[in-house]
Design a protein around this motif. Structure first.
Motif, PDB file in Angstrom:
ATOM      1  N   PRO A 146       0.797  -1.231   0.000  1.00  0.00           N
ATOM      2  CA  PRO A 146       0.000   0.000   0.000  1.00  0.00           C
ATOM      3  C   PRO A 146       0.828   1.280   0.000  1.00  0.00           C
ATOM      4  N   ARG A 147       2.129   1.175   0.252  1.00  0.00           N
ATOM      5  CA  ARG A 147       2.982   2.367   0.225  1.00  0.00           C
ATOM      6  C   ARG A 147       3.737   2.517  -1.089  1.00  0.00           C
ATOM      7  N   THR A 148       3.581   1.549  -1.997  1.00  0.00           N
ATOM      8  CA  THR A 148       4.304   1.586  -3.265  1.00  0.00           C
ATOM      9  C   THR A 148       3.675   2.609  -4.202  1.00  0.00           C
ATOM     10  N   ALA A 149       4.503   3.505  -4.719  1.00  0.00           N
ATOM     11  CA  ALA A 149       4.043   4.478  -5.710  1.00  0.00           C
ATOM     12  C   ALA A 149       4.369   4.012  -7.122  1.00  0.00           C
ATOM     13  N   VAL A 150       5.634   3.679  -7.355  1.00  0.00           N
ATOM     14  CA  VAL A 150       6.109   3.331  -8.692  1.00  0.00           C
ATOM     15  C   VAL A 150       7.039   2.129  -8.603  1.00  0.00           C
ATOM     16  N   VAL A 151       6.960   1.270  -9.606  1.00  0.00           N
ATOM     17  CA  VAL A 151       7.897   0.162  -9.764  1.00  0.00           C
ATOM     18  C   VAL A 151       8.661   0.393 -11.061  1.00  0.00           C
ATOM     19  N   LEU A 152       9.986   0.380 -10.976  1.00  0.00           N
ATOM     20  CA  LEU A 152      10.848   0.486 -12.157  1.00  0.00           C
ATOM     21  C   LEU A 152      11.425  -0.894 -12.443  1.00  0.00           C
ATOM     22  N   LEU A 153      11.138  -1.426 -13.628  1.00  0.00           N
ATOM     23  CA  LEU A 153      11.536  -2.783 -13.975  1.00  0.00           C
ATOM     24  C   LEU A 153      12.277  -2.818 -15.307  1.00  0.00           C
ATOM     25  N   SER A 154      13.250  -3.726 -15.410  1.00  0.00           N
ATOM     26  CA  SER A 154      13.942  -3.972 -16.672  1.00  0.00           C
ATOM     27  C   SER A 154      13.306  -5.171 -17.360  1.00  0.00           C
ATOM     28  N   HIS A 155      12.916  -4.993 -18.618  1.00  0.00           N
ATOM     29  CA  HIS A 155      12.327  -6.112 -19.345  1.00  0.00           C
ATOM     30  C   HIS A 155      13.366  -7.199 -19.605  1.00  0.00           C
ATOM     31  N   VAL A 156      14.571  -6.790 -20.004  1.00  0.00           N
ATOM     32  CA  VAL A 156      15.690  -7.720 -20.136  1.00  0.00           C
ATOM     33  C   VAL A 156      16.831  -7.201 -19.268  1.00  0.00           C
ATOM     34  N   SER A 157      17.323  -8.039 -18.383  1.00  0.00           N
ATOM     35  CA  SER A 157      18.418  -7.643 -17.503  1.00  0.00           C
ATOM     36  C   SER A 157      19.664  -7.321 -18.321  1.00  0.00           C
ATOM     37  N   TYR A 158      20.271  -6.171 -18.009  1.00  0.00           N
ATOM     38  CA  TYR A 158      21.438  -5.756 -18.787  1.00  0.00           C
ATOM     39  C   TYR A 158      22.610  -6.702 -18.587  1.00  0.00           C
ATOM     40  N   ARG A 159      22.653  -7.397 -17.468  1.00  0.00           N
ATOM     41  CA  ARG A 159      23.790  -8.271 -17.189  1.00  0.00           C
ATOM     42  C   ARG A 159      23.501  -9.703 -17.629  1.00  0.00           C
ATOM     43  N   SER A 160      22.498 -10.322 -17.045  1.00  0.00           N
ATOM     44  CA  SER A 160      22.257 -11.752 -17.278  1.00  0.00           C
ATOM     45  C   SER A 160      21.471 -12.046 -18.541  1.00  0.00           C
ATOM     46  N   GLY A 161      20.713 -11.050 -19.055  1.00  0.00           N
ATOM     47  CA  GLY A 161      19.840 -11.310 -20.186  1.00  0.00           C
ATOM     48  C   GLY A 161      18.512 -11.922 -19.791  1.00  0.00           C
ATOM     49  N   PHE A 162      18.187 -11.980 -18.492  1.00  0.00           N
ATOM     50  CA  PHE A 162      16.916 -12.521 -18.021  1.00  0.00           C
ATOM     51  C   PHE A 162      15.760 -11.716 -18.600  1.00  0.00           C
ATOM     52  N   LEU A 163      14.781 -12.415 -19.161  1.00  0.00           N
ATOM     53  CA  LEU A 163      13.608 -11.789 -19.769  1.00  0.00           C
ATOM     54  C   LEU A 163      12.447 -11.849 -18.784  1.00  0.00           C
ATOM     55  N   ALA A 164      12.009 -10.679 -18.316  1.00  0.00           N
ATOM     56  CA  ALA A 164      10.917 -10.615 -17.360  1.00  0.00           C
ATOM     57  C   ALA A 164       9.574 -10.843 -18.056  1.00  0.00           C
ATOM     58  N   ASP A 165       8.599 -11.282 -17.287  1.00  0.00           N
ATOM     59  CA  ASP A 165       7.245 -11.494 -17.785  1.00  0.00           C
ATOM     60  C   ASP A 165       6.493 -10.173 -17.656  1.00  0.00           C
ATOM     61  N   GLY A 166       6.430  -9.429 -18.762  1.00  0.00           N
ATOM     62  CA  GLY A 166       5.887  -8.081 -18.714  1.00  0.00           C
ATOM     63  C   GLY A 166       4.443  -8.025 -18.249  1.00  0.00           C
ATOM     64  N   ALA A 167       3.611  -8.906 -18.763  1.00  0.00           N
ATOM     65  CA  ALA A 167       2.189  -8.881 -18.414  1.00  0.00           C
ATOM     66  C   ALA A 167       1.983  -9.219 -16.939  1.00  0.00           C
ATOM     67  N   THR A 168       2.664 -10.262 -16.471  1.00  0.00           N
ATOM     68  CA  THR A 168       2.471 -10.702 -15.089  1.00  0.00           C
ATOM     69  C   THR A 168       2.990  -9.668 -14.097  1.00  0.00           C
ATOM     70  N   LEU A 169       4.173  -9.127 -14.333  1.00  0.00           N
ATOM     71  CA  LEU A 169       4.733  -8.152 -13.390  1.00  0.00           C
ATOM     72  C   LEU A 169       3.928  -6.859 -13.379  1.00  0.00           C
ATOM     73  N   THR A 170       3.429  -6.454 -14.553  1.00  0.00           N
ATOM     74  CA  THR A 170       2.572  -5.275 -14.586  1.00  0.00           C
ATOM     75  C   THR A 170       1.321  -5.508 -13.743  1.00  0.00           C
ATOM     76  N   ALA A 171       0.735  -6.686 -13.857  1.00  0.00           N
ATOM     77  CA  ALA A 171      -0.463  -7.000 -13.087  1.00  0.00           C
ATOM     78  C   ALA A 171      -0.173  -7.028 -11.591  1.00  0.00           C
ATOM     79  N   VAL A 172       0.972  -7.577 -11.204  1.00  0.00           N
ATOM     80  CA  VAL A 172       1.344  -7.608  -9.781  1.00  0.00           C
ATOM     81  C   VAL A 172       1.446  -6.191  -9.222  1.00  0.00           C
ATOM     82  N   ALA A 173       2.098  -5.310  -9.964  1.00  0.00           N
ATOM     83  CA  ALA A 173       2.240  -3.926  -9.516  1.00  0.00           C
ATOM     84  C   ALA A 173       0.880  -3.233  -9.438  1.00  0.00           C
TER      85      ALA A 173
END
Length: 415
Positions: free
Chosen positions: A176-203
């Motif tokens: 309830p105190r979260t204002a903004v979430v800043l997320l990387s779609h692809v990690s600059y280091r590992s190349g991990f690909l985030a699940d854009g739809a799921t993480l957006t829904a969680v936020a």
């Protein structure tokens, strides 16, 4: 390395190149005819050959021929015309939501500050910015700076450095105190690909806005911002979009937010009437309000040739080639680098793999320096990581194999 393995890898590279539907596009890029191996297209893409003619023509015909008239005839609209094209071809964004503007850092600042202020104004309890501790330095530095500037608090998401932020980690970080979430779609280091739809829904379930960093995915990995329900996004254009060194970034603001977000860098180009030069600032409607200064016209010219190639090819085919390239690189790494103690520090599952992989070994800093002297160009990332960036439009499987073999030789020499 056994002779059988050598022959198997050679045969696989040849077969993959012969069956590659995008193989002819490699010739469209400057330098592709040379033996140089380029593993850094995820930092700076090769220039298309057509761009040399485009730039020359712009200088002589448009800048030289039209002079100041060029602003009225085309240049004032260029940030929106090219922005919409990037949105349609690479971001899954309807028209009127994407603009070309400043650097990635400046656009991230604008949108992050605007989102935080809007959220806090609506609910004074929302004073937290969530960000991954392994995100790109600019993202982390900006979050810290804005939090200090606005009296907010940073919530750090600790991640496995071979991966990135996933749904479970994000659920534990937002509230309830979260204002903004800043997320990387692809990690600059590992190349991990985030699940854009799921993480957006969680936020969104926590009442937060999401700002996506698309720097390592735009032009390589399909992005569907509108379908995700994304709020905001920023990405650079000099990687997979081949805009050239320092080419300006793009910003996406979902249509539902454009009238309410107040960006903090108020310049003349974002005003409702640009040429009124009035005594007070009144923001323009739509995406123009997120501009500040004079559009970087020269910086927008080069990326248009790669957008032409994406339009011709389709982002789906580009993604398929990217997965084949990284998959092949992983097989080569298992065959010739694993016996040398080199560890793959990237996800192996296709659904979690972006356009590059990271190889880890204590000697990788020296290995990178040696490879550069030999015209094999990866990049180095602490701690002890060599990043293999494979641009689907300009990289062949034979080039990938030659480069990975050079990495193996350099590890032997430096270890």
């Amino acid at each position: 390395m056994s002779t059988d393995l050598t022959l198997d890898l050679d045969a696989e590279a040849i077969a993959l190149d012969e069956s590659d539907p995008l193989r002819s596009l490699r010739d469209a890029f400057v330098g592709s005819e040379t033996p140089l191996v380029y593993f850094d297209g995820n930092s700076l893409g090769r220039p298309p050959r057509a761009t040399a003619d485009r730039l020359s023509s712009f200088v002589t015909d448009q800048w030289g021929g039209r002079l100041i008239r060029g602003w009225d005839e085309a240049w004032m609209d260029l940030p929106f015309v090219i922005g919409d094209r990037i949105g349609a071809l690479a971001l899954g964004a309807a028209a009127g939501q994407t603009v070309i503007g400043d650097s990635t850092t400046v656009l991230l600042y604008k949108l992050l500050r605007a989102a935080l202020d809007a959220q806090t104004a609506a609910d004074p309890a929302r004073v937290e910015i969530v960000v991954g501790r392994d995100d790109f330095p600019t993202d982390r530095y900006l979050v810290e700076g804005i939090a200090a500037e606005r009296g907010a608090r940073v919530v750090w998401v600790d991640v496995d450095p071979t991966r990135g932020v996933d749904a479970d980690l994000l659920r534990a970080a937002v509230g309830p105190r979260t204002a903004v979430v800043l997320l990387s779609h692809v990690s600059y280091r590992s190349g991990f690909l985030a699940d854009g739809a799921t993480l957006t829904a969680v936020a969104h379930d926590a009442g937060a806005l999401v700002l996506w960093d698309l720097c390592h995915s735009a032009g390589s990995v399909p992005v569907t911002l509108d379908a995700w329900g994304a709020d905001l996004a920023v990405g650079c254009t000099y990687k997979y979009l081949n805009g050239g060194p320092g080419s300006p970034a793009f910003a996406y603001v979902a249509a539902r937010h454009q009238a309410t977000l107040v960006q903090p860098v108020q310049g003349w180009m974002g005003a409702a009437d640009v040429f009124a030069m009035g005594p007070e600032y009144h923001p323009a409607e739509g995406m123009r309000r997120f501009l500040s200064g004079t559009p970087p016209v020269l910086g927008m010219i080069a990326m248009q040739d790669t957008l032409d190639l994406i339009a011709r090819t389709g982002i789906g085919a580009i993604r398929e080639k990217s997965l084949q390239l990284t998959g092949f690189a992983l097989r080569v790494a298992d065959g010739i680098l694993d016996p040398l103690g080199v560890r793959v520090a990237s996800p192996r599952a296709e659904a979690e793999r972006g356009g590059h992989i990271l190889l880890s070994h204590p000697a990788m800093r020296a290995v990178t320096a040696r490879l550069w002297r030999e015209d094999v160009i990866p990049d180095y990332r602490d701690p002890a990581g060599l990043r293999i960036g494979l641009s689907p439009l300009s990289t062949s499987f034979a080039e990938t194999l030659a480069g990975m073999r050079a990495v193996a030789e350099a590890v032997r020499a430096e270890a």
